[in-house]
Every structure is written in C-alpha cells, then in structure tokens.
Design an enzyme around this catalytic site. Structure first.
Site, PDB file in Angstrom:
ATOM      1  N   SER A  29     104.001  14.758  33.003  1.00 23.42           N
ATOM      2  CA  SER A  29     103.598  14.327  34.343  1.00 23.42           C
ATOM      3  C   SER A  29     103.518  12.816  34.439  1.00 23.42           C
ATOM      4  CB  SER A  29     102.216  14.873  34.694  1.00 23.42           C
ATOM      5  OG  SER A  29     102.238  16.258  34.768  1.00 23.42           O
ATOM      6  N   HIS A  59     106.834  15.664  38.427  1.00 23.87           N
ATOM      7  CA  HIS A  59     107.939  15.958  37.517  1.00 23.87           C
ATOM      8  C   HIS A  59     109.243  15.835  38.287  1.00 23.87           C
ATOM      9  CE1 HIS A  59     105.897  17.730  33.928  1.00 23.87           C
ATOM     10  NE2 HIS A  59     104.904  17.735  34.794  1.00 23.87           N
ATOM     11  N   HIS A  81     105.740  24.925  33.334  1.00 26.85           N
ATOM     12  CA  HIS A  81     104.529  25.233  32.583  1.00 26.85           C
ATOM     13  C   HIS A  81     104.227  26.733  32.676  1.00 26.85           C
ATOM     14  CE1 HIS A  81     104.301  21.112  34.091  1.00 26.85           C
ATOM     15  NE2 HIS A  81     103.575  20.818  33.039  1.00 26.85           N
ATOM     16  N   TYR A  83     101.564  28.041  33.533  1.00 25.43           N
ATOM     17  CA  TYR A  83     100.738  28.367  34.702  1.00 25.43           C
ATOM     18  C   TYR A  83     101.550  28.503  35.997  1.00 25.43           C
ATOM     19  CZ  TYR A  83     100.892  23.284  35.590  1.00 25.43           C
ATOM     20  OH  TYR A  83     101.317  21.994  35.810  1.00 25.43           O
ATOM     21  N   GLU A  84     102.820  28.086  35.972  1.00 23.94           N
ATOM     22  CA  GLU A  84     103.599  28.189  37.210  1.00 23.94           C
ATOM     23  C   GLU A  84     103.966  29.633  37.533  1.00 23.94           C
ATOM     24  OE1 GLU A  84     106.578  24.964  37.783  1.00 23.94           O
ATOM     25  OE2 GLU A  84     105.716  24.211  35.916  1.00 23.94           O
ATOM     26  N   ALA A 111     100.840  14.474  29.617  1.00 20.73           N
ATOM     27  CA  ALA A 111      99.596  13.841  30.034  1.00 20.73           C
ATOM     28  C   ALA A 111      98.462  14.717  29.518  1.00 20.73           C
ATOM     29  CB  ALA A 111      99.543  13.744  31.553  1.00 20.73           C
ATOM     30  N   MET A 206      98.026  21.062  29.327  1.00 19.54           N
ATOM     31  CA  MET A 206      98.534  22.359  29.790  1.00 19.54           C
ATOM     32  C   MET A 206     100.003  22.590  29.434  1.00 19.54           C
ATOM     33  SD  MET A 206      96.840  22.371  33.579  1.00 19.54           S
ATOM     34  CE  MET A 206      95.173  21.732  33.860  1.00 19.54           C
ATOM     35  N   SER A 207     100.506  21.910  28.434  1.00 16.14           N
ATOM     36  CA  SER A 207     101.944  22.032  28.140  1.00 16.14           C
ATOM     37  C   SER A 207     102.194  21.905  26.638  1.00 16.14           C
ATOM     38  CB  SER A 207     102.720  20.942  28.895  1.00 16.14           C
ATOM     39  OG  SER A 207     102.421  19.670  28.359  1.00 16.14           O
ATOM     40  N   ASN A 230      92.739  10.794  31.349  1.00 17.67           N
ATOM     41  CA  ASN A 230      91.325  10.938  31.718  1.00 17.67           C
ATOM     42  C   ASN A 230      90.521  11.363  30.494  1.00 17.67           C
ATOM     43  OD1 ASN A 230      92.968  13.555  32.501  1.00 17.67           O
ATOM     44  ND2 ASN A 230      90.916  14.261  31.931  1.00 17.67           N
ATOM     45  N   HIS A 242      94.922  16.544  39.532  1.00 15.46           N
ATOM     46  CA  HIS A 242      96.342  16.284  39.270  1.00 15.46           C
ATOM     47  C   HIS A 242      96.734  14.929  39.858  1.00 15.46           C
ATOM     48  CE1 HIS A 242     100.383  17.172  38.121  1.00 15.46           C
ATOM     49  NE2 HIS A 242     100.835  17.175  39.357  1.00 15.46           N
TER      50      HIS A 242
END
Ligand code: HPA
Length: 279
Positions: A29, A59, A81, A83-84, A111, A206-207, A230, A242
């Site tokens: 990201s 992306h 990802h 989660y998609e 990220a 998350m990746s 963060n 995000h």
C-alpha cells in the site's frame, strides 16, 4: 507450473520482450511509485487472464516488466489480499508466472503497524521471520506432497545480508523483526496486539505471509520489507485507518527505493549468475 501460468508468461513475453526476468517485486500500500521507476512495459492485471483484481485503493493493478538498476525485474503494483475475497492463494498465479518468466527471487513489500517503540512510523523493517496469526494457508487444497513446505529459513539469509549492506551503504536504518499476519480487513484490537507481542511479533500487517508461503512452495528465494505506517493498536496516539496507512507509506517509500536500488546495483551479477532455474 500450471499451463495457465505458462500461457500468461508467453503473453507477457509477447508484450514486453523475451529476456528472462531475474527478480520480482511486490509493492505494498502506498509504495506503487517504484513501479514507475522501472524502464519497461506496464500491463494492467485486467489484461492478464487469471490475475487478481487488486482492488484496494493505494494499490496500482499493473505488472511492469523491464529493467531497474540494470536488473530485469517484474514489479507487481498490487496484490490481492485474503480479506478481499477470502482467497489465501490469490497470488498463486502471479507468482507462478514470475517463476515461468525466469525469476528465482521475489522481494515483497508491505505497510505495517509497529509493536516496537524504537521502530516508529516511517521506519523500515526487514522481515527475519513471520507468525501466521491468521491460521490460514494458501496451500490448503494443494494435492501434491510439495505442499509440505519447510519454512525454517523462509526469508533468505543471503538476500537479507545483501539488503542490510545496501541499507548501510545508503545510511538507512533497517530494523529487523518478525511480521505477524492478521487477516484483516478490520484492524487489530489492542488485546490482539498485546497477544502478538507476547508471541514475538514486531510488526503486524494484512499481507505478505501467504505470498511468502507460495513463493517458497514454488522454489523462489524470498525477502520482505515492511514500511511502518503507524504504531499498532493501543501503542500510539495516531489514528489507525487505511487513509492513514496510505498517507504515511510515502515516508518510508523513498528510503525503501534507495535500499532496493542499491541492492540491485550490488547484486546484479550474483542474481544473474546464481539463477539456475530453467528458462
Ligand atoms: N495493522 C494491520 N495492517 C496494517 C497496519 C496495522 O496496524 N498498518 C498498516 N497495515
């Protein structure tokens, strides 16, 4: 290698050229500008049959095949990802295609949130290992015994050493630590972050983990670098969103580009000579 991967690789060769690719780069990201640094041909994922849609904002869903610092690269501007669509193996075909194009190495970027006070927003972390906190696996359903992939040295020690040297040469601090994969798309709770810390995680995202498992399955050498966007939930005062991730990623992105470029400059011959995969 699936027939589909061979067909997509042939399509890419016809659009770019037939020179073998040495190394793949997966961009996280807010890190998409690196794709623009490559001299080559950009092909939208939508024109590559079976490629994911990579529909997350921040992306860029292009594959760029060309040259960066004299090395033949394929840069994946976006990833799908888990989660998609709930598919842990969403990046299998792109990685198979990378292998079919001749690459023996993939470097993933992402990220991530930091669990270490001395690794704040804007810093880079080289992954030394990971924790599959999601419990999902992209190889579930793979019928062959090749599914039993050893993950002991998943993050290639030689590539890591090369990236450390490149960072030192650039005067960039490169932290090193363990990345924990959280499925998303919601962010973690502070209690989950405390649990991940106890388990040994230094950063969370998350990746990357499913891609690393798939890449090792395919025999690719792997490295990965997180850009810290963060402090993880409960550890800082920043808002976690995000939008914040996309806004903060460029802070580390310029340093990441310098490290990767220096790495490519220094390792061009090693990569070229060390590449023993069939073309
Ligand atoms: N958690 C999960 N994924 C992330 C984070 C985070 O704090 N920051 C950027 N991606």
């Amino acid at each position: 290698m699936s027939r589909n991967a061979e067909a997509v690789a042939a399509l890419i060769r016809s659009r770019a050229d037939s020179e073998p690719v040495r190394l793949g780069l997966i961009l996280g990201s807010g890190l998409g500008h690196l794709a623009g640094a490559v001299e080559g041909v950009a092909i939208p994922y939508a024109e590559l049959p079976g490629f994911p849609h990579a529909g997350v904002s921040g992306h860029n869903a292009n594959l760029v095949v060309g040259t960066l610092e004299g090395v033949r690269v394929a840069v994946f501007g976006g990833r799908e990802h888990y989660y998609e669509k709930g598919r842990a193996d969403a990046m299998r075909l792109p990685l198979e295609v990378l292998r079919a194009l001749g690459a023996d190495t993939v470097i993933a970027t992402n990220a991530a949130g930091s669990l270490q006070a001395d690794m704040p927003t804007g810093e880079l972390m080289l992954l030394s290992d990971h924790i599959n906190f999601s419990g999902l696996n992209p190889l579930i359903g793979e019928p062959t015994d090749a599914r039993f992939v050893p993950m002991t040295a998943a993050y290639d020690p030689d590539i890591r050493a090369g990236l450390r040297d490149a960072a030192a040469a650039e005067g960039v601090t490169l932290h090193e630590g363990v990345y924990a994969w959280y499925s998303g798309p919601s962010f973690e709770t502070p209690a989950e972050i405390r649990a991940i810390r106890i388990l040994g995680g230094d950063a969370v995202g998350m990746s990357t983990v499913p891609e690393v498992i798939l890449a090792r399955f395919l025999g690719l050498r792997v490295a990965a670098i997180s850009t810290i966007t963060n402090m993880a939930a409960g550890l800082g005062t920043e808002s976690i969103s995000h939008e914040h991730t996309k806004a903060m990623a460029p802070r580390g992105a310029a340093k990441l580009e310098r490290v990767l470029r220096r790495y490519l400059q220094k390792t061009e011959c090693v990569v070229a000579l060390g590449s023993t995969l069939p073309r």
